[in-house]
Design a protein around this motif. Structure first.
Motif, PDB file in Angstrom:
ATOM      1  N   UNK A  49     -52.424 -18.606-100.340  1.00 22.45           N
ATOM      2  CA  UNK A  49     -53.407 -17.854-100.703  1.00 22.45           C
ATOM      3  C   UNK A  49     -53.641 -17.189 -99.455  1.00 22.45           C
ATOM      4  N   UNK A  50     -53.807 -15.733 -99.606  1.00 31.27           N
ATOM      5  CA  UNK A  50     -54.053 -14.803 -98.560  1.00 31.27           C
ATOM      6  C   UNK A  50     -55.448 -14.044 -98.890  1.00 31.27           C
ATOM      7  N   UNK A  51     -56.586 -14.418 -98.495  1.00 30.45           N
ATOM      8  CA  UNK A  51     -57.663 -13.973 -98.793  1.00 30.45           C
ATOM      9  C   UNK A  51     -58.623 -13.320 -97.695  1.00 30.45           C
ATOM     10  N   UNK A  52     -58.783 -11.993 -97.779  1.00 30.15           N
ATOM     11  CA  UNK A  52     -59.359 -11.270 -96.785  1.00 30.15           C
ATOM     12  C   UNK A  52     -60.810 -10.950 -97.094  1.00 30.15           C
ATOM     13  N   UNK A  53     -61.645 -10.675 -95.991  1.00 32.87           N
ATOM     14  CA  UNK A  53     -63.114 -10.287 -96.450  1.00 32.87           C
ATOM     15  C   UNK A  53     -64.086 -11.520 -96.720  1.00 32.87           C
ATOM     16  N   UNK A  54     -63.589 -12.625 -95.994  1.00 31.68           N
ATOM     17  CA  UNK A  54     -64.448 -13.814 -96.348  1.00 31.68           C
ATOM     18  C   UNK A  54     -65.456 -13.974 -95.498  1.00 31.68           C
ATOM     19  N   UNK A  55     -66.589 -14.466 -95.621  1.00 28.43           N
ATOM     20  CA  UNK A  55     -67.767 -14.754 -94.806  1.00 28.43           C
ATOM     21  C   UNK A  55     -67.449 -16.221 -94.464  1.00 28.43           C
ATOM     22  N   UNK A  56     -68.237 -16.935 -93.550  1.00 27.51           N
ATOM     23  CA  UNK A  56     -67.928 -18.378 -93.320  1.00 27.51           C
ATOM     24  C   UNK A  56     -68.343 -19.031 -94.734  1.00 27.51           C
ATOM     25  N   UNK A  61     -67.090 -21.915 -99.662  1.00 32.30           N
ATOM     26  CA  UNK A  61     -67.078 -22.069-101.293  1.00 32.30           C
ATOM     27  C   UNK A  61     -65.522 -22.145-101.667  1.00 32.30           C
ATOM     28  N   UNK A  62     -64.736 -21.188-101.072  1.00 29.93           N
ATOM     29  CA  UNK A  62     -63.402 -21.279-101.815  1.00 29.93           C
ATOM     30  C   UNK A  62     -62.726 -22.585-101.553  1.00 29.93           C
ATOM     31  N   UNK A  63     -62.881 -23.055-100.328  1.00 33.56           N
ATOM     32  CA  UNK A  63     -62.029 -24.222-100.014  1.00 33.56           C
ATOM     33  C   UNK A  63     -62.703 -25.449-100.804  1.00 33.56           C
ATOM     34  N   UNK A  64     -64.007 -25.489-101.056  1.00 38.11           N
ATOM     35  CA  UNK A  64     -64.400 -26.432-102.037  1.00 38.11           C
ATOM     36  C   UNK A  64     -63.975 -26.444-103.508  1.00 38.11           C
ATOM     37  N   UNK A  65     -63.842 -25.372-103.746  1.00 39.22           N
ATOM     38  CA  UNK A  65     -63.538 -25.114-105.056  1.00 39.22           C
ATOM     39  C   UNK A  65     -61.893 -25.317-105.288  1.00 39.22           C
ATOM     40  N   UNK A  66     -61.126 -25.210-104.405  1.00 38.90           N
ATOM     41  CA  UNK A  66     -59.696 -24.906-104.482  1.00 38.90           C
ATOM     42  C   UNK A  66     -59.024 -26.214-103.864  1.00 38.90           C
ATOM     43  N   UNK A  67     -59.622 -27.008-103.109  1.00 39.41           N
ATOM     44  CA  UNK A  67     -59.024 -28.079-102.626  1.00 39.41           C
ATOM     45  C   UNK A  67     -59.052 -29.625-103.587  1.00 39.41           C
ATOM     46  N   UNK A  68     -57.949 -30.026-104.048  1.00 43.84           N
ATOM     47  CA  UNK A  68     -58.045 -30.819-105.016  1.00 43.84           C
ATOM     48  C   UNK A  68     -59.069 -32.117-104.673  1.00 43.84           C
ATOM     49  N   UNK A  69     -59.829 -32.565-105.963  1.00 41.39           N
ATOM     50  CA  UNK A  69     -60.717 -33.578-105.628  1.00 41.39           C
ATOM     51  C   UNK A  69     -59.912 -34.827-106.063  1.00 41.39           C
ATOM     52  N   UNK A  70     -58.606 -34.825-106.388  1.00 44.54           N
ATOM     53  CA  UNK A  70     -58.040 -35.925-106.848  1.00 44.54           C
ATOM     54  C   UNK A  70     -56.851 -36.342-105.998  1.00 44.54           C
ATOM     55  N   UNK A  71     -56.294 -35.325-105.292  1.00 48.91           N
ATOM     56  CA  UNK A  71     -55.060 -35.748-104.505  1.00 48.91           C
ATOM     57  C   UNK A  71     -55.113 -36.662-103.482  1.00 48.91           C
ATOM     58  N   UNK A  83     -62.881 -29.775 -90.908  1.00 46.24           N
ATOM     59  CA  UNK A  83     -62.081 -29.640 -89.898  1.00 46.24           C
ATOM     60  C   UNK A  83     -61.546 -28.163 -89.843  1.00 46.24           C
ATOM     61  N   UNK A  84     -61.531 -27.607 -91.221  1.00 43.59           N
ATOM     62  CA  UNK A  84     -60.881 -26.254 -91.304  1.00 43.59           C
ATOM     63  C   UNK A  84     -62.272 -25.276 -91.001  1.00 43.59           C
ATOM     64  N   UNK A  85     -63.380 -25.672 -91.423  1.00 44.15           N
ATOM     65  CA  UNK A  85     -64.680 -24.849 -91.178  1.00 44.15           C
ATOM     66  C   UNK A  85     -64.837 -24.935 -89.621  1.00 44.15           C
ATOM     67  N   UNK A 100     -63.428 -12.566 -92.239  1.00 43.78           N
ATOM     68  CA  UNK A 100     -62.296 -13.319 -91.683  1.00 43.78           C
ATOM     69  C   UNK A 100     -61.214 -13.160 -93.025  1.00 43.78           C
ATOM     70  N   UNK A 101     -59.935 -13.503 -92.572  1.00 44.80           N
ATOM     71  CA  UNK A 101     -58.915 -13.489 -93.427  1.00 44.80           C
ATOM     72  C   UNK A 101     -58.494 -14.916 -93.349  1.00 44.80           C
ATOM     73  N   UNK A 102     -58.181 -15.740 -94.497  1.00 45.42           N
ATOM     74  CA  UNK A 102     -57.700 -17.040 -94.576  1.00 45.42           C
ATOM     75  C   UNK A 102     -56.676 -16.837 -95.252  1.00 45.42           C
ATOM     76  N   UNK A 103     -55.492 -17.733 -94.332  1.00 42.25           N
ATOM     77  CA  UNK A 103     -54.128 -17.980 -95.337  1.00 42.25           C
ATOM     78  C   UNK A 103     -53.897 -19.289 -95.188  1.00 42.25           C
ATOM     79  N   UNK A 104     -53.585 -19.936 -96.398  1.00 42.46           N
ATOM     80  CA  UNK A 104     -53.682 -21.381 -96.363  1.00 42.46           C
ATOM     81  C   UNK A 104     -52.533 -21.817 -97.486  1.00 42.46           C
ATOM     82  N   UNK A 105     -51.698 -22.590 -97.182  1.00 41.52           N
ATOM     83  CA  UNK A 105     -50.728 -23.081 -98.300  1.00 41.52           C
ATOM     84  C   UNK A 105     -50.323 -24.347 -97.763  1.00 41.52           C
TER      85      UNK A 105
END
Length: 247
Positions: A49-56, A61-71, A83-85, A100-105
């Motif tokens: 994911x390459x996510x420009x224009x994010x506020x903290x 919110x994006x991390x909470x919605x997209x980091x798996x809750x079961x893995x 830790x990321x925040x 900010x621009x967040x890149x994560x994979x």
């Protein structure tokens, strides 16, 4: 390679020639073991994911919605998100950025991405953050290792051309890239790459995009590369995009 504490970042950042700052790596904790196992086994998968224009807030919110809750366990997931925040808040403290621009994979390393530098918009702050959470670390060169940015960009153009022209023939692409990577003509005699271990937060200088491809000073940005092989890794990169308004 010298490591420093969080409180030393602002002082070191303004020292001439500083292109990267490496934080002390704390003792390994159990949640990191669980995270590493989940990433390397592919149980925790984060599509690139390459996510420009994010506020903290929107980043959280994006991390909470997209980091798996079961893995992984709830505790490990919460520790990772926190830790990321914390890294993002440190970038804010360093730069007074508001976007900010967040890149994560998660992905195994390959040869496609070699030595490069990261850019920010022309008027943006310069200091961003990289953290590799497991696996092989990041290779890099100091400004004094590089003959000139003109020679680096000529080398980078050759590399980009190989990636484009051999995109459909990966064995030939990788063989050509390996030959180029083993003879980086942009280095001063005797220069050798250095490696920062995974788990070490790196705060590093970006280049204003309008200076890209120009023969700027070698200490204007951090030239670095991912490893070319190894286990699947979780990589997080946070870049500033816009400053806070003046008070």
């Amino acid at each position: 390679m010298t490591t420093i504490g969080f409180d030393e970042l602002p002082k070191v950042a303004v020292q001439p020639g500083t292109v990267a700052m490496f934080l002390h790596t704390p003792a390994r904790e159990p949640w990191e073991d669980e995270l590493q196992q989940a990433v390397e086994q592919g149980v925790l998968h984060v599509p690139r994911a390459d996510l420009p224009g994010l506020s903290l807030d929107s980043m959280a919110t994006w991390l909470d919605r997209n980091l798996s809750t079961s893995a992984v366990s709830r505790d490990t997931r919460d520790r990772l998100l926190s830790d990321i925040l914390a890294l993002a808040h440190t970038v804010e403290d360093l730069t007074s950025a508001r976007r900010y621009r967040l890149r994560i994979f998660t992905a195994p390393p390959d040869r496609r991405c070699g030595y490069h530098l990261d850019t920010v918009p022309a008027a943006a702050p310069l200091w961003g953050c990289l953290k590799v959470y497991n696996g092989a670390g990041t290779d890099w060169f100091a400004g004094g290792d590089i003959r000139s940015m003109a020679t680096f960009y000529r080398w980078l153009q050759m590399r980009d051309r190989i990636v484009r022209t051999l995109a459909d023939d990966l064995p030939r692409r990788d063989a050509a890239l390996q030959a180029l990577d083993e003879n980086p003509g942009f280095l001063v005699p005797g220069a050798r790459s250095r490696r920062v271990a995974s788990r070490t937060p790196v705060f590093f200088k970006h280049l204003p995009v309008d200076r890209f491809w120009t023969d700027h000073e070698t200490d204007r940005a951090w030239v670095h590369a991912s490893p070319m092989e190894g286990a699947r890794r979780l990589v997080v990169n946070i870049s500033p995009e816009r400053r806070l308004p003046a008070q």
